[in-house]
Design a protein around this motif. Structure first.
Motif, short mmCIF file in Angstrom:
data_model
loop_
_atom_site.label_atom_id
_atom_site.label_comp_id
_atom_site.label_asym_id
_atom_site.label_seq_id
_atom_site.Cartn_x
_atom_site.Cartn_y
_atom_site.Cartn_z
N ASP A 128 0.07 -1.49 9.66
CA ASP A 128 1.05 -2.25 10.44
C ASP A 128 0.88 -1.99 11.93
N ALA A 129 0.52 -0.78 12.29
CA ALA A 129 0.37 -0.41 13.70
C ALA A 129 -0.96 -0.86 14.29
N ASN A 130 -1.95 -1.15 13.43
CA ASN A 130 -3.30 -1.39 13.95
C ASN A 130 -3.92 -2.75 13.65
N LEU A 131 -3.33 -3.52 12.74
CA LEU A 131 -3.93 -4.83 12.42
C LEU A 131 -3.30 -5.93 13.25
N PHE A 157 0.84 -1.19 0.00
CA PHE A 157 0.00 0.00 0.00
C PHE A 157 0.88 1.24 0.00
N PHE A 158 0.27 2.38 -0.24
CA PHE A 158 0.90 3.69 -0.08
C PHE A 158 1.54 3.73 1.31
N GLY A 159 2.79 4.16 1.40
CA GLY A 159 3.57 4.09 2.64
C GLY A 159 2.85 4.47 3.92
N PRO A 160 2.27 5.68 4.01
CA PRO A 160 1.58 6.05 5.26
C PRO A 160 0.39 5.16 5.59
N VAL A 161 -0.30 4.65 4.57
CA VAL A 161 -1.42 3.72 4.81
C VAL A 161 -0.86 2.40 5.35
N GLN A 162 0.23 1.90 4.75
CA GLN A 162 0.84 0.66 5.22
C GLN A 162 1.29 0.80 6.67
#
Length: 136
Positions: A132-135, A123-128
């Motif tokens: 990563d922090a929330n899933l 994904f787009f970096g900030p979305v990834q």
């Protein structure tokens, strides 16, 4: 610094809805290039902010009431050429379902492993970073 598309069409706002360690994905009836599974999203209407468009699209497409909690950035999408706004959203109320049967085939809550199977590219970096922090 953000990129702006030379495309005259309105930008697209995507709702990144994370709840209980899962993110909501929708499968469109018509693929946009490689894009089959994606975030609830749609065009920003006149007079509307990206946040407002993401909240509205989430309701129209999935029946969920969400609250925008922050911008995850914007870019010109490499596959579609459209300017994209990515908006982090929290679930307020509702159960996800295919509310827009003309546009969507199905909806799914995805944990990290399921998301990787549905969307095998980054994904787009900030979305990834947000995912990563929330899933789980």
């Amino acid at each position: 610094m953000s990129q702006r598309s030379t495309d005259e069409r309105p930008p697209i706002a995507a709702a990144i809805i994370v709840n209980d360690g899962q993110v909501l994905m929708v499968r469109r009836r018509v693929k946009e290039g490689q894009l089959s599974w994606q975030f609830p999203a749609g065009e920003v209407e006149a007079g509307e902010s990206g946040d407002e468009a993401a909240v509205r699209e989430a309701l129209e497409e999935t029946g969920l009431t969400v609250r925008a909690t922050g911008s995850l950035g914007e870019r010109v999408h490499p596959n579609t050429g459209r300017t994209m706004f990515y908006v982090a959203c929290d679930l307020v109320a509702g159960t996800a379902y295919v509310a827009d049967e003309e546009e969507l085939a199905e909806v799914a809550w995805c944990d990290r492993a399921t998301l990787t199977a549905y969307v095998p590219y980054p994904f787009f970096g900030p979305v990834q970073e947000h995912l990563d922090a929330n899933l789980r």
